[in-house]
Design an enzyme around this catalytic site. Structure first.
Site, short mmCIF file in Angstrom:
data_model
loop_
_atom_site.label_atom_id
_atom_site.label_comp_id
_atom_site.label_asym_id
_atom_site.label_seq_id
_atom_site.Cartn_x
_atom_site.Cartn_y
_atom_site.Cartn_z
N GLU A 40 -3.83 -7.97 9.86
CA GLU A 40 -3.93 -7.66 8.62
C GLU A 40 -4.55 -7.87 7.64
OE1 GLU A 40 -1.05 -6.21 7.11
OE2 GLU A 40 -2.10 -6.50 5.26
N SER A 116 0.08 -1.86 -0.82
CA SER A 116 0.28 -3.27 -1.44
C SER A 116 -0.28 -3.85 0.47
CB SER A 116 2.02 -3.48 -0.68
OG SER A 116 2.81 -3.13 -1.96
N ASN A 118 -0.80 -7.20 1.79
CA ASN A 118 -0.51 -8.39 2.16
C ASN A 118 0.45 -8.48 3.32
OD1 ASN A 118 1.22 -7.14 -0.21
ND2 ASN A 118 2.79 -8.34 1.64
N MET A 122 4.19 -3.36 1.89
CA MET A 122 5.18 -3.11 0.67
C MET A 122 6.09 -3.50 1.32
SD MET A 122 5.15 1.00 -0.64
CE MET A 122 2.90 1.43 -1.33
N THR A 127 12.80 -2.78 -1.96
CA THR A 127 14.46 -2.24 -2.65
C THR A 127 14.98 -3.10 -1.43
OG1 THR A 127 13.54 -1.46 -4.64
CG2 THR A 127 15.97 -1.78 -4.23
N HIS A 441 7.25 6.59 -1.07
CA HIS A 441 7.68 7.00 0.02
C HIS A 441 6.36 8.42 0.95
CE1 HIS A 441 11.90 5.86 -1.03
NE2 HIS A 441 11.33 4.70 -1.13
N THR A 487 12.12 3.79 5.16
CA THR A 487 11.51 2.72 6.15
C THR A 487 12.25 2.35 7.20
OG1 THR A 487 11.01 1.65 3.90
CG2 THR A 487 10.82 0.30 6.03
#
Ligand code: FAD
Length: 525
Positions: A40, A116, A118, A122, A127, A441, A487
Site C-alpha cells: 500500500e 485516497s 492510505n 477510500m 459513506t 465512483h 463498491t
C-alpha cells in the site's frame, strides 16, 4: 531502519482498499497456506489497519488521519474547519484531487477526480452505502453475480436495515414510496439503503472499512503480510506471465523486487491502469470507457414532522452519525436510469448548509447519481515523458458528457424535484449538478468483458487478457454504467477473482514462501 520485504510470495496485492482487502480475505479463507502480501502506497492510520476514520473517537486524531490520507499535497483547513475550495472543485476530507490534467480544452473533464492514499483507501472515508445493481447495471455475462454480491455483503458487514428504528425513517420512506413505487417492480421499490455499518456493544455505530473486510481471518493468517508506505512501481511480466512487482519503500526510498506467482492490482480506477501502463501492459481498452456518475444534489426540510425530544438525539458521542431520518434508497430502474439516496445531512459527504440549525434529522439531503452514456473516447491517457507526484506516468483525462447524458440529467432533475416535493420544503431554489468526478465512483478503466475483443481489459475472472496471473480489482473492473454506489459490486468481482486464484494455487502447488523472517517487521507497519 531498513525494513525487509519478502523475496517471493504466492500472491502480491497492490492497494489495501476494500477490493484489495477482499482478495486477502478470500485467500486467507480458501488458501491459508499461500503467502500473501498487500503493498500500500499510503500510511497506516489505525489499529487495526484499514479502519474507517469515522470510528476514531478523538476528533483531532480523526482529522490527522484524514490529512495523512491526502497524498503529498494534503488540504489546508480554515480555522472554522471548512476546506477552502480555490478551484471550486468538490473537496472531501481524506481524499486528494488530481492536481492537473483533469480537463482538456473543449471537454467536460473530471475536475473533481479524487483518490485516497492510505491503508484502507477510500474505504476509510466512504459513506458505506451498499446497494445492489439492477437492470442494465448488472453484469449480464456473470451467472453467479447474486451469489458474489451475497459474499461481498458478508465481507463488508452490510446491514440491510441499519436505521429501521430511526424516528423519521418511516416518514421519509413512506413519502418517497407513495411518489415512486406505483410504477416499479417489488424488488426495485423504495427501501432502506443497505449500509456497511454495525452497532457496537456500547450502542455506537461502527463503519466498515478494510479492517472489517480483512477480518480476523486475514489478521491471524501467519502467511499474510501488509506493507504500508510501499508503492508498487511496476508489475514484472515475463513470457506473458506476471512474476512479481517492484516496490518502492517510501520510508527509505529503496526499491525491491518481490517475486510472485499472482499479482492483483487493486489501486483504484486511475492508478490501476497507470500501473499496468507503467509495466508495459497496454491492451487497447486500458484506461478507456472511463465513467463517473453525473451527480445532482438538493436538500429539503421535512414537512409536518414533530421535533423529537433533544434527549433522544445524538446519544452516542460525536463519532456516531445522527441517525434520525435514516438513509433511504430509490433504486435504479432502466426506465429511470438513476439512483437516488436520501439521507440526513450529517451523513452526507457534501456539506450544504453553513448556518441553518435544523432539528436533528429533519434536514435531508437528496443525491441522485446517473448512469453514464459509455464512450470509448472517455479515457485516461498516460504520458511516457512526464511523471506525477509519485513518479508514475502522468495521467490526462479525456471526458465529455453526451447529449444523452444531458437528457438523463434533465430527467434526474425532474425526479429529484418530485422526491423533494414529496418530502418537504426546498432548501435552496434548484438542485445542484456537481462537477464531474464528484461521485467518487469511477468505473470502466480496466473493464471486464466476456471475450477478448479489445473492448475490455480482463476476463470474467478478473485476469488481464493475455497476461497470465495478473488480476485487476476495483470499480475500474465494472463494465456496465452503474448508477448506484459501486463498491459492493467491485468487492463481489474481487471475490470471484480471489476464488479463481485460490483454485489455481490448489491446482498448481509450488512452495515459494519466503516470508517468515520478515513477518515481525511487517507487523509493525
Ligand atoms: P480504494 O479504496 O481507492 O483503494 C485503492 C488503494 O490503492 C489506495 O489506498 C491507494 O493508496 C493504493 N494504491 C494506489 N496506487 C498504488 C501503488 N502503485 N502501489 C501501492 N498502493 C497503491 N462507495 C460506495 O459504494 N458507497 C458509498 O457510500 C461511498 N461513499 C463514499 C464517500 C466518500 C467520501 C469517499 C471518499 C468514497 C466513497 N465511496 C463509496 C467510494 C468507495 O470508497 C470506493 O468505491 C472504494 O473504496 C473502492 O475500493 P478499492 O479497493 O477499489 O480502491
Amino acid at each position: 531502519m531498513t525494513r525487509s520485504f519478502p523475496n517471493a510470495v504466492d500472491v502480491a496485492i497492490v492497494g489495501s482498499g476494500p477490493t484489495g482487502a477482499a482478495y486477502a480475505r478470500i485467500l486467507s479463507e480458501q488458501a491459508p497456506q499461500a503467502a500473501v502480501a498487500v503493498f500500500e502506497s499510503g500510511p497506516v492510520l489505525t489499529d487495526p489497519p484499514g479502519m474507517h476514520v469515522k470510528n476514531i473517537a478523538d476528533p483531532v486524531a480523526r482529522v490527522a488521519a484524514q490529512r495523512s490520507s491526502e497524498g503529498l499535497r494534503p488540504h489546508t483547513q480554515s480555522p472554522e474547519g471548512h476546506y477552502p475550495d480555490p478551484s471550486r472543485r468538490v473537496v472531501r476530507p481524506g481524499t486528494h484531487l488530481l492536481p492537473d490534467g483533469y480537463r482538456q480544452p473543449g471537454e467536460d473533464g473530471l475536475p473533481a477526480l479524487a483518490m485516497s492514499t492510505n491503508v484502507g483507501g477510500m474505504g476509510a472515508h466512504w459513506t458505506a452505502a451498499c446497494p445492489r445493481p439492477g437492470g442494465a447495471e448488472r453484469i449480464a455475462f456473470l451467472p453467479d453475480l447474486d451469489e458474489l454480491l451475497d459474499e461481498a455483503e458478508r465481507l463488508l458487514g452490510v446491514d440491510r436495515h441499519p436505521f429501521d428504528d430511526a424516528p423519521y425513517a418511516d416518514v421519509v420512506r413512506a413519502r418517497l414510496g407513495t411518489e415512486f413505487d406505483p410504477s416499479r417492480p417489488e424488488e426495485r421499490r423504495v427501501r432502506p439503503m443497505p449500509l456497511a455499518v454495525r452497532r457496537r456493544a456500547d450502542g455506537a455505530l461502527a463503519w466498515s472499512g478494510s479492517d472489517v473486510v480483512f477480518g480476523d481471518t486475514t489478521r491471524n493468517n501467519p502467511n499474510f503480510l501488509l506493507f504500508a508506505d510501499a508503492q508498487v512501481r511496476r508489475v514484472l511480466v515475463e513470457d506473458g506471465r506476471a512474476v512479481g512487482v517492484i516496490v518502492r519503500d517510501r520510508i527509505d526510498g529503496g526499491e525491491r523486487e518481490v517475486r510472485a506467482r499472482f499479482v492483483v492490482v487493486a489501486a483504484d480506477a486511475l492508478r490501476t491502469p497507470q500501473l499496468l501502463y507503467a509495466s508495459g501492459v497496454r491492451p487497447p481498452a486500458l484506461g478507456r470507457y472511463l465513467n463517473d456518475q453525473p451527480q445532482m444534489i438538493f436538500a429539503v426540510r421535512l414537512r409536518d414532522v414533530s421535533r423529537q425530544p433533544e434527549a433522544e438525539h445524538s446519544p452516542r458521542g460525536d463519532t456516531a452519525i445522527a441517525e434520525e431520518s435514516g438513509v433511504s434508497w430509490v433504486p435504479y430502474i432502466d426506465e429511470e436510469p438513476f439512483h437516488g439516496q436520501v439521507m440526513q445531512l450529517d451523513a452526507s459527504p457534501i456539506p450544504l448548509l453553513d448556518e441553518d440549525e435544523p432539528a436533528p434529522g429533519t434536514i435531508v439531503g437528496l443525491g441522485w447519481f446517473c448512469g453514464k452514456d459509455l464512450q470509448e473516447s472517455d479515457r485516461i491517457e498516460f504520458d511516457d515523458s512526464a511523471t506525477d507526484d509519485y513518479g508514475m506516468p502522468k495521467p490526462r483525462i479525456h471526458y465529455t458528457l453526451t447529449p444523452r447524458d444531458h437528457e438523463t440529467l434533465g430527467r434526474a432533475r425532474a425526479a429529484i424535484l418530485r422526491a423533494a416535493r414529496a418530502l418537504g420544503d426546498f432548501i435552496g431554489d434548484e438542485p445542484m449538478v456537481l462537477s464531474p468526478g464528484a461521485s467518487l465512483h469511477y468505473q470502466g478503466t480496466t473493464r471486464m468483458g466476456p471475450v477478448d475483443d479489445d473492448t475490455s481489459v480482463c476476463a470474467p475472472n478478473s485476469e488481464v487478457w493475455g497476461v497470465s496471473g495478473l488480476y485487476v480489482a476495483g470499480n475500474n473492473v465494472i463494465p456496465t454504467p452503474i448508477a448506484c454506489n459501486p463498491t459492493l459490486t467491485s468487492v463481489a468481482l474481487a471475490v470471484g477473482g480471489a476464488r479463481d486464484i485460490a483454485a489455481r494455487l490448489a491446482a498448481e502447488p509450488e512452495d515459494t514462501k519466503d516470508t517468515k523472517d520478515t513477518k515481525d517487521t511487517a507487523a509493525s507497519t
